[in-house]
Design an enzyme around this catalytic site. Sequence first.
Site: not given
Ligand code: HPA
Length: 272
Positions: A28, A59, A81, A83-84, A111, A209-210, A233, A245
């Site tokens: 992402s 995209h 993912h 979660y989709e 990410a 999450m991936s 983050n 997000h």
């Molecule tokens: N948690 C889960 N997935 C993520 C995070 C997070 O803090 N940041 C980027 N993807």
Amino acid sequence: MSVAAATSAIRERLGDRPAPRLGIVLGSGLGAVAEAVADPVAIPFAELPGFPAGVVHGHAKRLVLGTLAGTPVAVLQGRAHLYEGVDPAALAVPIRTLQAIGCEALMLTNAAGSLRADVLPGRLVALSDHINLMGVNPLVGPNDEAIGPRFVGMDEAYDPQLRAALHARAAELDIDLGDGVYLAVSGPSFETPAEIRAFAVLGADLVGMSTVPEVILARHCGLRVAAVSAVTNLASGLSDEPLTHEHTLAGAARGADDLQRLLVAFAGAFTP
Ligand code: HPA
């Protein structure tokens, strides 16, 4: 069936170009790396049988074939993912297709949130290991011995030689590349502060999450694996910033430039 059909569709588009040797999955906010691919041929996932087109955020998900610093690569720009709501087994087709078209190794990017106060947004971290708390494994179901064994070893899942190469390239480029353990959750909700405290006790440095399903699938079909997280983050409860997000995507942009330079250099020096 889908792997064979996708493989022939890709081979047709490749024509007499060299077969890709390195597969790359872009996470992402990290799709810009695909723009560094020279002489690109892009194929939307929708044109590749069995590739999960999934939900589109702005995209199209696509496969970009070409060269990075002279090495033939196949770049998956955008991934599915869990979660989709995709079937975990559906993630297998793109990974097995990369192997079938000639890739020997897979470089995954994502990410991620950081559990370490000293690893801040914008930092890149090479994965040394993972903890799978997604609650699923993409290899559940009948096994095809022609693809890989029923029970797959996951020690040294992250290839030590490839990780050393990543660190060597990072040092040459003056990029501060860390090492860390990635803990995978299914999402889509972010973690609670209590979960993050628990994950830290378990030994996690990063949360996301991936990636983990793809690593398992890649090891199963014999691909060597490397992975890099771009920290977007600090994880839940570790900073005052709300987790959204948009915040994650803004954080990814901070690491994207270093990631692009690192991947180009890694690809250029890639020797299987
Ligand atoms: N948690 C889960 N997935 C993520 C995070 C997070 O803090 N940041 C980027 N993807």
